[in-house]
Design an enzyme around this catalytic site. Structure first.
Site, short mmCIF file in Angstrom:
data_model
loop_
_atom_site.label_atom_id
_atom_site.label_comp_id
_atom_site.label_asym_id
_atom_site.label_seq_id
_atom_site.Cartn_x
_atom_site.Cartn_y
_atom_site.Cartn_z
N ASN A 1 -41.07 -16.90 -27.60
CA ASN A 1 -42.16 -15.88 -27.94
C ASN A 1 -43.45 -16.58 -28.16
OD1 ASN A 1 -40.86 -16.93 -30.32
ND2 ASN A 1 -41.45 -15.23 -31.54
N CYS B 1 -43.13 -11.35 -26.34
CA CYS B 1 -41.79 -11.74 -26.68
C CYS B 1 -41.12 -12.84 -25.94
CB CYS B 1 -41.07 -10.59 -26.74
SG CYS B 1 -41.16 -9.17 -27.95
N GLU C 1 -38.23 -12.72 -24.32
CA GLU C 1 -37.78 -12.31 -23.17
C GLU C 1 -38.63 -11.88 -22.02
OE1 GLU C 1 -37.34 -11.44 -26.28
OE2 GLU C 1 -35.72 -10.15 -26.91
N CYS D 1 -36.14 -5.85 -27.99
CA CYS D 1 -36.86 -4.82 -28.20
C CYS D 1 -37.23 -3.95 -27.13
CB CYS D 1 -38.34 -5.18 -28.72
SG CYS D 1 -39.52 -5.69 -27.61
N GLU E 1 -47.29 -15.82 -30.13
CA GLU E 1 -47.95 -14.90 -31.03
C GLU E 1 -49.37 -15.04 -30.82
OE1 GLU E 1 -46.06 -15.34 -34.72
OE2 GLU E 1 -44.12 -14.20 -34.00
N1 THU Z 1 -39.47 -11.21 -30.81
C1 THU Z 1 -38.93 -11.65 -29.62
O1 THU Z 1 -39.52 -12.75 -28.93
N2 THU Z 1 -37.99 -11.39 -28.91
C2 THU Z 1 -37.25 -10.41 -29.54
O2 THU Z 1 -36.16 -9.77 -29.02
C3 THU Z 1 -37.56 -9.74 -31.17
C4 THU Z 1 -38.93 -10.03 -31.65
C5 THU Z 1 -40.61 -12.05 -31.46
C6 THU Z 1 -41.79 -11.10 -31.46
C7 THU Z 1 -42.49 -11.94 -32.51
O3 THU Z 1 -43.26 -13.13 -32.37
C8 THU Z 1 -41.55 -12.17 -33.60
O4 THU Z 1 -40.21 -12.09 -32.73
C9 THU Z 1 -41.12 -11.40 -34.90
O5 THU Z 1 -41.05 -10.00 -34.39
#
Ligand code: THU
Length: 138
Positions: free
Chosen positions: A47, A58, A60, A91, A49
């Site tokens: 991920n 994310c 994935e 998600c 941000e």
């Molecule tokens: N996140 C992912 O990368 N994948 C998921 O399946 C759930 C959430 C990340 C997004 C954000 O950077 C952090 O996790 C918190 O939600």
């Protein structure tokens, strides 16, 4: 191509390694993902941000983008790792993006605990939009 236990192990290991590169200063929730393509290759992502929170990518979707950018179009499996007591399934946005290239992909979630999440994408996103009636993608 057959999804064997050693392949799934490699996929999980790639996801775990990728989580170490997560950029998550805001949530402090690192996630690593890895996708297995039809050609048997593995692509990983973490991920990423952003100070504008909604722009967060994310793990994935990052891993899917790596596979597609390398020329692949079919995804057989996805593994997601979070360093938590129990697994985190993808998600909704990521389910939709995975569906584009692997409507029946096997999705695995795992963590530091013993529990493993495993479901096919068509269970995680039933009735996914299809492209019937539209020209085929290039
Ligand atoms: N996140 C992912 O990368 N994948 C998921 O399946 C759930 C959430 C990340 C997004 C954000 O950077 C952090 O996790 C918190 O939600």
């Amino acid at each position: 191509m057959q999804l064997t236990d050693p392949l799934v192990q490699n996929l999980k290991e790639a996801a775990r390694r990728a989580s170490l590169n997560a950029y998550c200063p805001y949530s402090r929730f690192p996630v690593g993902a890895a996708v297995l393509t039809e050609s048997g290759e593995i692509y990983a992502g973490a991920n990423v941000e952003n100070a504008s929170y909604g722009l967060t990518l994310c793990a994935e979707r990052n891993a899917v983008a790596q596979a597609i950018a390398a020329g692949n179009r079919q995804i057989l499996a996805v593994a997601v790792f979070t360093p938590t007591p129990s697994p985190t399934p993808p998600c909704g946005a990521c389910r939709q993006v995975i569906a584009e290239f692997g409507s029946q992909a096997d999705v695995f979630g795992f963590s530091n605990g013993p529990e493993v999440f495993h479901a096919r994408l068509d269970r995680l996103l039933p009735e996914a939009p299809r492209h019937e009636g539209m020209p085929p993608p290039p």
